[in-house]
Design a protein around this motif. Sequence first.
Motif, short mmCIF file in Angstrom:
data_model
loop_
_atom_site.label_atom_id
_atom_site.label_comp_id
_atom_site.label_asym_id
_atom_site.label_seq_id
_atom_site.Cartn_x
_atom_site.Cartn_y
_atom_site.Cartn_z
N LEU A 332 0.83 -1.20 0.00
CA LEU A 332 0.00 0.00 0.00
C LEU A 332 0.86 1.25 0.00
CD1 LEU A 332 -2.74 1.44 0.24
CD2 LEU A 332 -2.60 1.12 2.73
N ALA A 333 1.93 1.24 0.82
CA ALA A 333 2.83 2.40 0.88
C ALA A 333 3.51 2.64 -0.46
CB ALA A 333 3.87 2.18 1.98
N ASP A 334 3.90 1.58 -1.16
CA ASP A 334 4.53 1.73 -2.48
C ASP A 334 3.54 2.35 -3.47
OD1 ASP A 334 6.85 0.68 -1.51
OD2 ASP A 334 6.53 -1.34 -2.34
N ALA A 335 2.27 1.88 -3.44
CA ALA A 335 1.28 2.43 -4.34
C ALA A 335 1.02 3.90 -4.06
CB ALA A 335 -0.02 1.63 -4.22
N ILE A 336 0.99 4.29 -2.79
CA ILE A 336 0.79 5.70 -2.43
C ILE A 336 1.96 6.54 -2.92
CG2 ILE A 336 0.60 7.30 -0.47
CD1 ILE A 336 -0.87 5.05 1.03
N LEU A 337 3.16 6.00 -2.80
CA LEU A 337 4.36 6.73 -3.24
C LEU A 337 4.32 6.99 -4.74
CD1 LEU A 337 7.10 7.90 -2.40
CD2 LEU A 337 8.11 5.64 -2.85
N VAL A 338 3.80 6.02 -5.51
CA VAL A 338 3.72 6.20 -6.96
C VAL A 338 2.83 7.38 -7.31
CG1 VAL A 338 2.84 5.15 -9.08
CG2 VAL A 338 4.19 3.78 -7.48
N TYR A 339 1.74 7.58 -6.58
CA TYR A 339 0.77 8.61 -6.94
C TYR A 339 0.98 9.93 -6.21
CZ TYR A 339 -2.18 5.88 -10.01
OH TYR A 339 -2.66 5.19 -11.09
N THR A 340 1.84 9.97 -5.21
CA THR A 340 2.03 11.21 -4.44
C THR A 340 2.49 12.36 -5.32
OG1 THR A 340 2.49 9.97 -2.42
CG2 THR A 340 3.22 12.27 -2.50
N GLU A 341 3.54 12.11 -6.12
CA GLU A 341 4.08 13.17 -6.98
C GLU A 341 3.07 13.55 -8.07
OE1 GLU A 341 7.89 13.99 -9.95
OE2 GLU A 341 7.82 12.18 -8.71
N ASP A 377 -5.80 5.52 -8.22
CA ASP A 377 -5.89 6.17 -9.52
C ASP A 377 -7.31 6.68 -9.76
OD1 ASP A 377 -4.82 6.75 -12.27
OD2 ASP A 377 -6.42 5.35 -12.79
N ASN A 378 -8.31 5.88 -9.42
CA ASN A 378 -9.70 6.33 -9.56
C ASN A 378 -9.98 7.55 -8.70
OD1 ASN A 378 -10.46 4.42 -11.43
ND2 ASN A 378 -11.32 3.00 -9.94
N ALA A 379 -9.47 7.53 -7.46
CA ALA A 379 -9.69 8.67 -6.56
C ALA A 379 -9.07 9.94 -7.13
CB ALA A 379 -9.11 8.36 -5.18
#
Length: 478
Positions: A332-341, A377-379
């Motif tokens: 989950l943390a990796d996925a959040i990191l991908v979308y943070t920037e 991504d949807n959010a």
Amino acid sequence: MGSVRRKSIAARWFFNCFGVVAVIMLVIVVGVYIVARTYYYNAVSRYLQSEAGIVAGVLARLYDESAVGYADNVREAVELFDKKNSMELMAINRYGRIALSSSGFSPDGEAEMPDYAEAMESRNGVGEYVGRLSRSSVSEKYMAVTVTIDAENADFTAIRVMTSLELVDRQIMRLVLFTTAAGFVVLFIVLLLGLFFVKSILQPIRVMADSSKKLAKGDFSERIPVDTDDEIGDLCRAFNYMANGLADSEAIKNDFISSVSHELRTPLTAIKGWSETIMEVQDRETLTKGMKVIAQETERLSSMVEELLDFSRIQNDRLMLQKANTDVLAELADAILVYTERAAKNNIKINYHEPDGVAMIFGDKNRLRQVFLNIIDNAVKYIGKDGVVDIEARLDDRQVEIRISDNGCGISAEDLPKVKNRFYKANNTVRGSGIGLAVADDLVNRHGGSLDIESVKGEGTTVTITLPIIQKKAESDG
């Protein structure tokens, strides 16, 4: 043509149900005939025995009182028999021949009399016989009863009473004909009710068959009227439900094709345009910008194709999971990191409330990351600029619960139950194939979890992912 009719429901009903009823009615008619014949013949037999017994008793008493003049007494009893209009009284001598008869005809001494032989041999001295008597050209059915006279050494040994059975048989036939007529009335009523019943079944089935042919040709507007509240009505409702589902699926499929075509055309157009620009322009800055766009659009195409391939594997049950002990919070943390920037570029803020501990599950880490990426991504897509995405994970001894909330456009109450259906898009203005949530939901289910969506139109959406854990470790202080 005949074989087709025999295979139809109406033909099967006629040969089975109606045929059984007809056989039952035939058995009833035969039964009525047997019972009526037995009853009437027994009644006639008892009556004849009674009359013959009375005469034989009187003659036996007269013989006991005085044997002189006994023959005259017998003659007088026969000639003065008061029921000679309905039956014939006969006196049988010691030689087994008819000596006297109340009919006035000359007695046939050689006449066959099985009832007399039976009476002479039986203990109760009674014999009975039913036969046919031929006089001139007329054959008449009769019953004869013989009763022996209890007088030893007398010239007359038995009294025989004989009557015609024609009236009795006529009465029996009237009863049989009445029963037969009643049977035909019953059969006619059964036929009418049966045809009405079969028609009530066949008519909606025929309509359903015609409607099915229209559905097969792509006409999904056909519906069947529901006129009954029974199994046929349930079948019509099920057909209409299927037709509605097919119509929805067809509409979703068309929207999906349109959406995917648009989604594919946009990056392909960008790639083609920048490729031509790069070939014509040798500017370093333009080359860098073009290659960046091409790389982004290629990644977008690759993601879309992979999503479609995953959906195809799920539909064909060929999706394989590489399961192992995995820290779901790390994925989950990796996925959040991908979308943070990416989110920061649109002034979208992602808040992550990470719990203490490690949530170990037995699953495929790549597929779990794919689920988180899809939801986040949807959010980000539906939230617009200056939005907020809140992500919170909760742990207990049995499961991990991950809530991803946004304050975006939300989903209407009408669309909410359908958003996890394949090809369905609640908002066609936003890019996407419409199968991401369907794939994510299936992947979560394959890990023994659940994916639930809550949303209010204009306020935002919350996606809750629940997964079972195999252990929970608290982080050590050191």
